[in-house]
Motif scaffolding. Structure first.
Motif, PDB file in Angstrom:
ATOM      1  N   CYS A   1       0.848  -1.188   0.000  1.00 22.58           N
ATOM      2  CA  CYS A   1       0.000   0.000   0.000  1.00 22.58           C
ATOM      3  C   CYS A   1       0.889   1.245   0.000  1.00 22.58           C
ATOM      4  O   CYS A   1       1.667   1.467   0.925  1.00 22.58           O
TER       5      CYS A   1
ATOM      6  N   SER B   1       0.123   4.204   0.473  1.00 26.32           N
ATOM      7  CA  SER B   1      -0.236   5.273   1.408  1.00 26.32           C
ATOM      8  C   SER B   1       0.062   4.898   2.865  1.00 26.32           C
ATOM      9  O   SER B   1       0.727   5.637   3.563  1.00 26.32           O
ATOM     10  N   CYS B   2      -0.363   3.705   3.314  1.00 30.42           N
ATOM     11  CA  CYS B   2      -0.048   3.379   4.705  1.00 30.42           C
ATOM     12  C   CYS B   2       1.137   2.423   4.822  1.00 30.42           C
ATOM     13  O   CYS B   2       1.513   2.019   5.918  1.00 30.42           O
TER      14      CYS B   2
ATOM     15  N   CYS C   1      -6.646  -1.636  -0.020  1.00 31.54           N
ATOM     16  CA  CYS C   1      -5.996  -1.829   1.272  1.00 31.54           C
ATOM     17  C   CYS C   1      -7.076  -1.906   2.356  1.00 31.54           C
ATOM     18  O   CYS C   1      -7.959  -1.053   2.422  1.00 31.54           O
TER      19      CYS C   1
ATOM     20  N   LYS D   1      -6.667  -1.502   5.425  1.00 31.72           N
ATOM     21  CA  LYS D   1      -6.403  -0.554   6.520  1.00 31.72           C
ATOM     22  C   LYS D   1      -6.858   0.851   6.163  1.00 31.72           C
ATOM     23  O   LYS D   1      -7.519   1.514   6.922  1.00 31.72           O
ATOM     24  N   CYS D   2      -6.496   1.284   4.922  1.00 33.15           N
ATOM     25  CA  CYS D   2      -6.819   2.671   4.587  1.00 33.15           C
ATOM     26  C   CYS D   2      -7.665   2.786   3.325  1.00 33.15           C
ATOM     27  O   CYS D   2      -7.947   3.886   2.852  1.00 33.15           O
TER      28      CYS D   2
HETATM   29 ZN   LIG Z   1      -3.063   1.221   3.184  1.00 30.85          ZN
END
Ligand SMILES: [Zn+2]
Ligand SMILES: [Zn+2]
Length: 607
Positions: A162, A164-165, A183, A185-186
């Motif tokens: 990912c 971004s995270c 993702c 998570k985000c």
């Molecule tokens: Zn992420």
């Protein structure tokens, strides 16, 4: 201690043991080692690119600078003799119409059509009309890695990342559910990448070092097809001006009590003298020292080596490497050798070659075979590879098969003439029979029967059985009948009447000739299968033949005979019905319980 080490010590060379690299090579997984070697030796560009991967020190082709020196096609062309990438160029405008990895192109003889988009001209091409290409694209390299993966040399994993995270997950396999690229998570989109790594520590080590250690392993493998015994990376202790120092022998081969030393150099232009510092010592101690290069060698360096060693040293160029050890010529030479392990090395080396080279070898041998004393070795070599590669006929062209059938005709003449029986060399007679056997089992039946009638083939068998050929040769000839049975047995129903009857006529006289009970039982099984299709005369004859040795058979043959009798009883003339009863009566009285039971059972069925 191996014979090599013993011989070294006899020469006053103190052996310390394996070097660190030697230990690593010994621990190299033998399956992966063999798979990788098969792949590398198949095509010189395979080896070249492997070296490029090692030099770059990474299998991640996404990050590769494709303009790097090592990948410039004209430069590769200078160093590499052959390519697994094939191209077709428009003869009119020069446009490249095809640039394809050879495994994707299809069989060597298949004709395909291609059209030039500029000139609208259509061209026919087959594999042989394609030119080598050295254009290394990312697609070519990913095909290359796929092939290594299919051989278990490397493993491919998948990484979801990912951006971004920075969450990262690694998968060994990608299932459908894993194709969700959000993702968790985000909820951002994920990047999906492939991750390549070697399946063996030795290769990972070489990649990490970006060194040429793997090349020593490769030369060692090449030499294993060449010599009686080989070893590698042996540390020896030498004393010079009172100072002890260690030197390494990269690869060493032994034939009888003769040693050959190979110094491996995987350097490109940069070779400096330090790489060769053991050479003056080795050349002083040993008669046969060769330098083996991964690339072409630097002339200045070679000159310097000669000066320091006070002699010319045989230098094998990188582009000649495979040809030198496992090319068409050395392979044929070993195939023709009757000495262990060289003939076996020849068979093994043949099996590693690319199909084009295998074909070259087969063509050369076939050309030479003439069933005379001069071509004995070629015949021997041909038989060796045919026996070891039962499918080899599959890649022979129609023309090749015609040539083989022509050779079979010569063999037939030899067998029919008295020449064979008078021939001194019994092995040679066996080889002719084996050749016929190979041809019969490998050539398509339709094609074979166009040229030879079934009775032709049987006559050849019969002829080889006649005369004073010695016990072993008769065994060979028996095998030959077996071969015949195995090809025609399943198709008895499809043979035309004439062929079918000639099949039977040929079997009948040999009913009693097989020496082992197993073989006898098999033959009678065959007779049982075909017995009810025979005409009356032949059925009558069969009865007489069955009666001939009736009290001498084993119970398993007797069982077959009872079954045959039951089958044919209604198809024979009255006199022969009597004979059948006689057969069963005799059998019911032999000194063997099972046979008695069968015979009595048979008599009951008939009445
Ligand atoms: Zn992420
Ligand atoms: Zn064109």
């Amino acid at each position: 201690m191996t014979d090599i080490k013993k011989l070294l010590e006899e020469k006053g060379v103190k052996v310390i043991g394996y070097s660190d690299i030697g230990v690593k090579i010994n621990e190299f997984d033998s399956w992966i080692s063999d798979e990788l070697f098969t792949f590398l030796v198949n095509n010189q560009l395979n080896r070249y690119l492997f070296n490029v991967f090692m030099r770059v020190g990474s299998l991640e082709i996404d990050d590769w600078p494709f303009n790097m020196d090592l990948l410039i096609s004209n430069k590769i062309k200078e160093k590499v003799k052959e390519s697994f990438i094939k191209k077709f160029v428009c003869g009119s405008c020069g446009q490249i119409l095809l640039n394809e990895v050879s495994v994707n192109i299809g069989k060597i003889d298949d004709l395909q059509e291609i059209e030039c988009p500029n000139c609208k001209i259509k061209f026919d091409f087959n594999y042989k009309s394609l030119e080598d290409s050295f254009i290394i694209s990312k697609r070519v390299l990913s095909e290359y890695l796929e092939q290594l993966a299919s051989r278990d040399v490397i493993k491919i994993r998948y990484i979801k990342h990912c951006p971004s995270c920075r969450d990262k997950k690694i998968f060994d396999k990608l299932d459908e559910k894993d194709l969700d690229l959000k993702c968790n998570k985000c909820n951002n989109f994920l990047n999906l990448n492939r991750d390549y790594s070697f399946n063996d520590n030795f290769l990972s080590y070489c990649l990490m070092r970006r060194g040429g250690e793997w090349f020593e392993w490769y030369v060692y493998k090449l030499c294993s097809y060449m010599h009686e015994e080989v070893d590698h990376n042996i540390l020896i202790e030498v004393e010079e001006d009172g100072i002890k120092k260690e030197l390494e022998i990269d690869v060493i081969g032994r034939d009888d009590d003769k040693l050959t030393i190979y110094e491996c150099k995987d350097t490109k232009n940069k070779s400096d003298w330090k790489d060769f510092e053991s050479l003056p010592y080795l050349t002083e101690k040993f008669e046969n020292v060769k330098i083996v290069n991964s690339y072409d060698s630097n002339r200045k360096v070679l000159q310097k080596i000669s000066e320091l060693c006070n002699q010319e040293i045989i230098n094998i160029k990188g582009s000649d490497l495979e040809d030198n050890f496992m090319g068409v010529e050395p392979t044929i030479l070993r195939l023709k050798s009757k000495e262990w392990p060289y003939n076996n090395n020849g068979v093994k080396s043949f099996s590693k070659l690319a199909n084009e080279k295998k074909l070259d070898i087969i063509h050369i041998l076939l050309e030479e075979i003439n069933f005379n004393e001069e071509s004995t070795e070629s015949l021997f070599a041909f038989i060796k590879i045919a026996e070891d590669n039962p499918n080899f006929i599959e890649f022979l062209s129609n023309n090749d098969q015609t040539v083989i059938l022509e050779k079979m005709k010569i063999a037939k003449e030899k067998i029919e003439s008295k020449e064979l029986k008078n021939f001194k060399d019994r092995d040679f007679s066996c080889n002719i029979i084996n050749f016929m056997k190979i041809v019969i089992t490998t050539i398509e039946k339709d094609k074979l029967l166009e040229e030879f009638s079934i009775s032709d083939i049987f006559n050849i068998c019969q002829d080889t059985l006649k005369g004073d050929l010695g016990e072993d040769l008769i065994d060979e000839a028996y095998n030959y009948y077996d071969t015949f049975f195995s090809i025609f047995n399943d198709e008895i129903g499809n043979l035309n009447t004439n062929n079918f009857f000639s099949f039977f006529d040929a079997i009948l006289p040999i009913l009693n000739r097989y020496n082992s009970w197993n073989k006898k039982t098999e033959t009678f099984q065959k007779i049982r299968k075909i017995a009810s299709y025979l005409d009356r005369d032949r059925t009558n004859n069969l009865v007489l033949k069955l009666k001939e040795n009736i009290s001498t058979y084993s119970w398993s043959v007797n069982w077959e005979i009872v079954e045959i009798c039951k089958k044919i009883y209604n198809n024979v003339d009255r006199d022969y019905k009597k004979e059948i009863k006689d057969i069963l009566r005799i059998m019911s009285e032999v000194d063997e319980e099972k046979s008695n039971t069968y015979a009595i059972d048979g008599l009951k069925k008939i009445f």
